[in-house]
Design a protein around this motif. Structure first.
Motif, PDB file in Angstrom:
ATOM      1  N   TYR A 134       1.409  -4.299  -1.254  1.00 53.03           N
ATOM      2  CA  TYR A 134       0.453  -3.381  -1.878  1.00 53.03           C
ATOM      3  C   TYR A 134       1.107  -2.616  -3.023  1.00 53.03           C
ATOM      4  O   TYR A 134       0.516  -2.458  -4.097  1.00 53.03           O
ATOM      5  N   TYR A 135       2.326  -2.171  -2.783  1.00 54.98           N
ATOM      6  CA  TYR A 135       3.028  -1.420  -3.823  1.00 54.98           C
ATOM      7  C   TYR A 135       3.233  -2.286  -5.061  1.00 54.98           C
ATOM      8  O   TYR A 135       2.975  -1.852  -6.189  1.00 54.98           O
ATOM      9  N   LEU A 136       3.697  -3.514  -4.862  1.00 50.49           N
ATOM     10  CA  LEU A 136       4.003  -4.379  -6.003  1.00 50.49           C
ATOM     11  C   LEU A 136       2.750  -4.793  -6.763  1.00 50.49           C
ATOM     12  O   LEU A 136       2.778  -4.919  -7.992  1.00 50.49           O
ATOM     13  N   LEU A 137       1.633  -4.987  -6.048  1.00 51.22           N
ATOM     14  CA  LEU A 137       0.417  -5.477  -6.690  1.00 51.22           C
ATOM     15  C   LEU A 137      -0.447  -4.371  -7.282  1.00 51.22           C
ATOM     16  O   LEU A 137      -1.166  -4.601  -8.262  1.00 51.22           O
ATOM     17  N   VAL A 138      -0.396  -3.163  -6.694  1.00 50.18           N
ATOM     18  CA  VAL A 138      -1.288  -2.089  -7.123  1.00 50.18           C
ATOM     19  C   VAL A 138      -0.526  -0.926  -7.751  1.00 50.18           C
ATOM     20  O   VAL A 138      -0.765  -0.553  -8.908  1.00 50.18           O
ATOM     21  N   GLU A 139       0.382  -0.353  -6.992  1.00 50.79           N
ATOM     22  CA  GLU A 139       1.023   0.873  -7.454  1.00 50.79           C
ATOM     23  C   GLU A 139       2.042   0.632  -8.565  1.00 50.79           C
ATOM     24  O   GLU A 139       2.158   1.446  -9.482  1.00 50.79           O
ATOM     25  N   PHE A 140       2.784  -0.446  -8.494  1.00 54.03           N
ATOM     26  CA  PHE A 140       3.803  -0.685  -9.522  1.00 54.03           C
ATOM     27  C   PHE A 140       3.191  -0.869 -10.911  1.00 54.03           C
ATOM     28  O   PHE A 140       3.701  -0.301 -11.885  1.00 54.03           O
ATOM     29  N   PRO A 141       2.104  -1.638 -11.062  1.00 50.47           N
ATOM     30  CA  PRO A 141       1.467  -1.702 -12.388  1.00 50.47           C
ATOM     31  C   PRO A 141       0.985  -0.339 -12.882  1.00 50.47           C
ATOM     32  O   PRO A 141       1.073  -0.045 -14.085  1.00 50.47           O
ATOM     33  N   ILE A 142       0.456   0.508 -11.970  1.00 48.82           N
ATOM     34  CA  ILE A 142       0.040   1.852 -12.371  1.00 48.82           C
ATOM     35  C   ILE A 142       1.253   2.649 -12.851  1.00 48.82           C
ATOM     36  O   ILE A 142       1.185   3.365 -13.861  1.00 48.82           O
ATOM     37  N   PHE A 143       2.360   2.512 -12.131  1.00 51.65           N
ATOM     38  CA  PHE A 143       3.581   3.198 -12.535  1.00 51.65           C
ATOM     39  C   PHE A 143       4.042   2.736 -13.915  1.00 51.65           C
ATOM     40  O   PHE A 143       4.429   3.562 -14.759  1.00 51.65           O
TER      41      PHE A 143
END
Length: 384
Positions: free
Chosen positions: A264-273
């Motif tokens: 979830y982090y790699l697919l959603v949050e990392f792009p937002i970051f």
């Protein structure tokens, strides 16, 4: 070189403003704000020790220092050429680590008491996705708003808003990490669950709270850049809370519902970051462009050469200037003089920008002649 006693030819002089609070008033406000933060941090730590045990809190605090220091180093990198006043940054960290955490804990306690009296039970998912994002972001963002109201002298635009917001968020995340790490230690010891929690919070998401609260800081910074007053600042605070709370809710909800947290982090949050990083780099580049344009006016008046403006206002130029200073006799003294010169020239550009945008009466900036005198003195050190 223009006589230091004269204003640059063709430029309206920047003088001391008469509408700003005095130095003594600012010093008192800073002291009271820091004292409030210290008391709040002490109260929160006492609560954590009573709930989790002293040893667990100490171990958790050591673990929480790792992401905390990483975030502070990043803030320092963003803010290195026009650093905000240290008392303001200390207040920001203490507000996040103490006051904002205390507000969140007290609000949560109040909700639990109300539900208990009504015979209900807390909904963990609603608390994570609705209550925590709204309450925590409101508490953190209000610290940025206070700095906007009290410290307008050093609140010029979005970069400053992001720096203050990130400092508050760093303090908040530090205390929150102590709570999470300490709770895991108290329940399961230093086993696999502690390692997993540290990886998720300390390695994969040290900038999560920074990302959320920076939305509010950016919004208030935009109002500061435009010369808005106290009411406009409050409006920006409310507006900035919307994306801040949304991103916070998205993070908490994703962690609650995702089958694979890392995925979830790699697919959603990392792009937002990555998008947030792009925004920070863009506003910093815009700020450098403004500095270059304003210093170009001083170059036309004879205070700088075009080559000096390029050295002062571009990343490559600054690195080149520092390498040159490092290669000179007495390199430490020359490097310190170069850093001071670049910082004072950047402040000069900001001061000129305030005048150009009709914001010269907002906050007391150093007098133009004071800044030019410092630049002249450092130039003398560099050429000696």
């Amino acid at each position: 070189m223009t006589d230091i006693r004269q204003a640059p030819t063709g430029l309206a002089p920047i003088g001391p403003e008469t509408h700003a609070p005095g130095h003594a008033a600012r010093a008192v406000a800073a002291a009271l704000g820091i004292a409030l933060g210290v008391v709040a941090v002490a109260a929160v730590l006492l609560y954590l020790v009573s709930a989790l045990g002293g040893l667990g809190v100490v171990i958790a605090a050591v673990a929480a220092l790792i992401p905390f220091v990483l975030v502070l180093l990043t803030i320092r990198w963003i803010d290195r050429w026009e650093p905000e006043p240290r008392p303001a940054l200390v207040f920001a960290v203490l507000w996040g680590a103490g006051v904002a955490v205390a507000v969140a804990l007290l609000f949560d306690l109040g909700v639990q008491v109300v539900l208990a009296v009504a015979g209900g039970r807390p909904d963990d998912f609603a608390q994570a996705v609705v209550q925590a994002p709204i309450v925590e972001e409101a508490a953190k963002g209000f610290g940025v708003l206070l700095l906007f109201w009290v410290n307008r002298r050093h609140f010029d635009g979005p970069v400053d808003g992001i720096v203050y917001a990130a400092s508050i968020a760093a303090g908040f995340a530090f205390t929150e990490n102590i709570l999470y790490f300490g709770r895991v230690i108290a329940e399961n010891g230093l086993g696999a669950e502690f390692v997993f929690t540290f990886v998720v919070r300390g390695i994969f998401s040290p900038f999560a709270h920074v990302l959320f609260t920076s939305c509010t800081g950016f919004a208030i910074g935009r109002i500061a850049e435009r010369g808005g007053g106290a009411a406009a600042g409050f409006g920006a605070y409310v507006l900035g809370l919307i994306p801040a709370a949304f991103l916070h809710a998205l993070w908490n909800g994703g962690l609650s519902l995702a089958g694979n947290v890392i995925e979830y982090y790699l697919l959603v949050e990392f792009p937002i970051f990555l998008g947030a990083v792009a925004v920070v780099l863009t506003v910093r580049a815009r700020e450098r462009a403004v500095t270059r344009a304003r210093l170009g006016e001083y170059a036309a008046a004879g205070w700088f050469t075009p080559q000096e403006v390029a050295l002062i206002s571009t990343p490559g130029g600054r690195r080149q200037a520092l390498r040159w200073a490092q290669a000179q006799p007495d390199p430490r003294r020359k490097r310190e003089a170069m850093i001071r010169l670049v910082r004072d020239a950047t402040r000069l550009g900001h001061a000129r920008q305030r005048l150009v945008k009709g914001r010269a009466t907002i906050g007391r900036t150093p007098d133009e002649q004071e800044l030019l005198a410092r630049i002249t003195a450092d130039r003398a050190v560099l050429t000696s």
